[in-house]
Design a protein around this motif. Structure first.
Motif, mmCIF file in Angstrom:
data_model
loop_
_atom_site.group_PDB
_atom_site.id
_atom_site.type_symbol
_atom_site.label_atom_id
_atom_site.label_comp_id
_atom_site.label_asym_id
_atom_site.label_seq_id
_atom_site.Cartn_x
_atom_site.Cartn_y
_atom_site.Cartn_z
ATOM 1 N N ALA A 153 37.830 45.411 46.535
ATOM 2 C CA ALA A 153 37.293 46.259 45.466
ATOM 3 C C ALA A 153 36.533 45.401 44.454
ATOM 4 C CB ALA A 153 38.417 47.008 44.780
ATOM 5 N N PRO A 154 35.188 45.457 44.463
ATOM 6 C CA PRO A 154 34.425 44.697 43.467
ATOM 7 C C PRO A 154 34.339 45.482 42.157
ATOM 8 C CG PRO A 154 32.927 45.832 44.947
ATOM 9 C CD PRO A 154 34.313 46.190 45.394
ATOM 10 N N VAL A 155 34.739 44.858 41.064
ATOM 11 C CA VAL A 155 34.694 45.534 39.763
ATOM 12 C C VAL A 155 33.982 44.616 38.764
ATOM 13 C CG1 VAL A 155 36.800 46.851 40.175
ATOM 14 C CG2 VAL A 155 36.943 44.619 39.056
ATOM 15 N N PRO A 156 33.223 45.185 37.846
ATOM 16 C CA PRO A 156 32.522 44.353 36.859
ATOM 17 C C PRO A 156 33.504 43.725 35.876
ATOM 18 C CG PRO A 156 32.290 46.662 36.314
ATOM 19 C CD PRO A 156 32.962 46.628 37.654
ATOM 20 N N ARG A 157 33.082 42.648 35.293
ATOM 21 C CA ARG A 157 33.915 41.982 34.285
ATOM 22 C C ARG A 157 33.751 42.700 32.939
ATOM 23 N NH1 ARG A 157 35.730 36.820 35.880
ATOM 24 N NH2 ARG A 157 34.853 36.116 37.866
ATOM 25 N N GLU A 191 44.595 51.660 24.464
ATOM 26 C CA GLU A 191 44.589 50.319 25.049
ATOM 27 C C GLU A 191 43.188 49.906 25.478
ATOM 28 O OE1 GLU A 191 48.725 49.893 27.447
ATOM 29 O OE2 GLU A 191 47.324 51.353 28.276
ATOM 30 N N VAL A 192 42.882 48.640 25.264
ATOM 31 C CA VAL A 192 41.682 48.031 25.837
ATOM 32 C C VAL A 192 42.121 47.265 27.081
ATOM 33 C CG1 VAL A 192 39.800 46.399 25.501
ATOM 34 C CG2 VAL A 192 40.548 47.854 23.599
ATOM 35 N N LEU A 193 41.596 47.654 28.245
ATOM 36 C CA LEU A 193 41.997 47.058 29.510
ATOM 37 C C LEU A 193 40.773 46.628 30.299
ATOM 38 C CD1 LEU A 193 44.660 49.740 30.532
ATOM 39 C CD2 LEU A 193 45.140 47.453 29.646
ATOM 40 N N THR A 194 40.922 45.584 31.083
ATOM 41 C CA THR A 194 39.826 45.161 31.946
ATOM 42 C C THR A 194 39.699 46.128 33.124
ATOM 43 O OG1 THR A 194 41.227 43.769 33.357
ATOM 44 C CG2 THR A 194 40.285 42.747 31.360
ATOM 45 N N ALA A 195 38.525 46.111 33.732
ATOM 46 C CA ALA A 195 38.331 46.939 34.920
ATOM 47 C C ALA A 195 39.306 46.537 36.019
ATOM 48 C CB ALA A 195 36.887 46.822 35.400
ATOM 49 N N THR A 196 39.634 45.260 36.093
ATOM 50 C CA THR A 196 40.609 44.794 37.079
ATOM 51 C C THR A 196 41.974 45.414 36.827
ATOM 52 O OG1 THR A 196 39.464 42.690 37.424
ATOM 53 C CG2 THR A 196 41.808 42.764 37.985
ATOM 54 N N GLU A 197 42.425 45.414 35.573
ATOM 55 C CA GLU A 197 43.728 45.990 35.247
ATOM 56 C C GLU A 197 43.761 47.488 35.533
ATOM 57 O OE1 GLU A 197 45.231 43.152 31.569
ATOM 58 O OE2 GLU A 197 43.644 44.631 31.191
ATOM 59 N N LEU A 213 38.154 42.138 43.114
ATOM 60 C CA LEU A 213 37.272 40.996 42.891
ATOM 61 C C LEU A 213 36.384 41.248 41.676
ATOM 62 C CD1 LEU A 213 36.128 38.262 43.904
ATOM 63 C CD2 LEU A 213 34.483 39.602 45.250
ATOM 64 N N PRO A 214 36.649 40.597 40.536
ATOM 65 C CA PRO A 214 35.764 40.731 39.372
ATOM 66 C C PRO A 214 34.416 40.069 39.654
ATOM 67 C CG PRO A 214 37.924 39.866 38.759
ATOM 68 C CD PRO A 214 37.823 39.763 40.251
ATOM 69 N N VAL A 215 33.333 40.744 39.311
ATOM 70 C CA VAL A 215 31.997 40.218 39.587
ATOM 71 C C VAL A 215 31.136 40.310 38.331
ATOM 72 C CG1 VAL A 215 32.070 40.825 42.028
ATOM 73 C CG2 VAL A 215 31.172 42.476 40.380
ATOM 74 N N ALA A 226 29.755 44.057 28.865
ATOM 75 C CA ALA A 226 30.494 42.803 28.788
ATOM 76 C C ALA A 226 30.759 42.410 27.338
ATOM 77 C CB ALA A 226 29.732 41.698 29.508
ATOM 78 N N GLU A 227 29.854 42.778 26.447
ATOM 79 C CA GLU A 227 30.017 42.463 25.026
ATOM 80 C C GLU A 227 30.846 43.502 24.283
ATOM 81 O OE1 GLU A 227 25.997 42.094 23.724
ATOM 82 O OE2 GLU A 227 25.729 40.080 24.571
ATOM 83 N N GLY A 228 31.340 44.500 25.003
ATOM 84 C CA GLY A 228 32.216 45.495 24.390
ATOM 85 C C GLY A 228 31.502 46.618 23.668
ATOM 86 N N GLY A 229 30.265 46.906 24.051
ATOM 87 C CA GLY A 229 29.517 47.964 23.397
ATOM 88 C C GLY A 229 30.120 49.338 23.566
#
Length: 258
Positions: A153-157, A191-197, A213-215, A226-229
């Motif tokens: 599973a490719p996910v953006p960072r 909650e602020v969570l990463t796409a991986t989480e 897989l973070p990409v 990525a900058e949290g916009g």
């Protein structure tokens, strides 16, 4: 206390949650739909926000409009139609518009349309409130479910701050009973969570295992996320977490296919 509240998009995911919340609170609710509906304790009115058909009937006697309807291709036109119809009423209602966190920071076409609709309402002269919210749990689930079907599973960072529509409905019910306030603070998930989480939580809830897989991706859109916009960490007012939302789905296996 408003005499009557009109909810546009009353059959949609957010609109139906708002109607339920208002009815439960004992409010007099009118709901706008393109098809005839009954039930849910609301007064249903048939109308079309693109053409304006039925809006005069829908708006008659309403003090507040909770504008939950959205149209990816005609967002600004829909807002213009609503504004013009509201102006023709004898007592222009307080229009509460639901927008999205980051519409002024994330370069998506739909976000640009939401921002333009915000500006149109702000310049309309109507009493109004603009409430931006972060992405709904269901949207994040749908996006990540697609990639999680792959062997890897490719996910953006990226990070997300998903919010539950029921929490947003609570906030909108509060705004319906408040004075017009222009743009109010954003409303975000707890909650602020990463796409991986988030992807791992979805996989666990659906009973699957995958390598995630973070990409990194090129371009301004990737950079804005990525900058949290898309985040509002200072306004984490939602209560229901993503994991709680997943656990409440009636058929966890169905999470695999959305």
């Amino acid at each position: 206390m408003p005499e009557r509240i009109l909810v546009t998009g009353g059959t949609g995911q957010l609109g139906s949650a708002v109607v339920d919340r208002l009815v439960t609170a004992g409010e007099r609710v009118r709901a706008l739909s393109r098809r005839r509906r009954r039930g849910a304790g609301a007064d249903w009115v048939v109308g079309d926000l693109r053409t304006g058909r039925g809006l005069d009937t829908a708006l008659a006697g309403c003090d507040v409009v909770l504008h939950c309807a959205t149209d990816h291709r005609h967002e600004v036109d829909v807002m213009r139609t609503l504004v013009e119809a509201a102006r023709w009423t004898g007592n222009p209602p307080h229009v509460v518009y639901v927008s999205i966190t980051g519409v002024d920071r994330v370069p998506l076409g739909y976000y640009r349309a939401k921002l333009a609709a915000e500006e149109l309402l702000a310049d309309s002269g109507l009493p109004h409130t603009i409430q931006r919210a972060t992405q709904f749990h269901s949207l994040v689930r749908a996006v990540l479910a697609g990639v999680s079907r792959l062997p890897v599973a490719p996910v953006p960072r990226w990070r997300f701050q998903p919010v539950d529509v029921r929490d947003v409905a609570v906030r909108l019910a509060e705004l319906a009973n408040a004075e017009p306030a222009g743009r109010v603070p954003d409303f975000a998930g707890p909650e602020v969570l990463t796409a991986t989480e988030l992807t791992l939580a979805l996989l666990t809830a659906s009973g699957r295992t995958r390598r995630v897989l973070p990409v990194r991706l090129p371009g301004g859109l990737y950079r804005a996320y990525a900058e949290g916009g898309n985040l509002a960490p200072g306004h984490a007012d939602g209560v229901i977490t993503f994991q709680e939302y997943l656990a409440q789905q009636k058929d966890p296996a169905a999470l695999r296919y959305h």
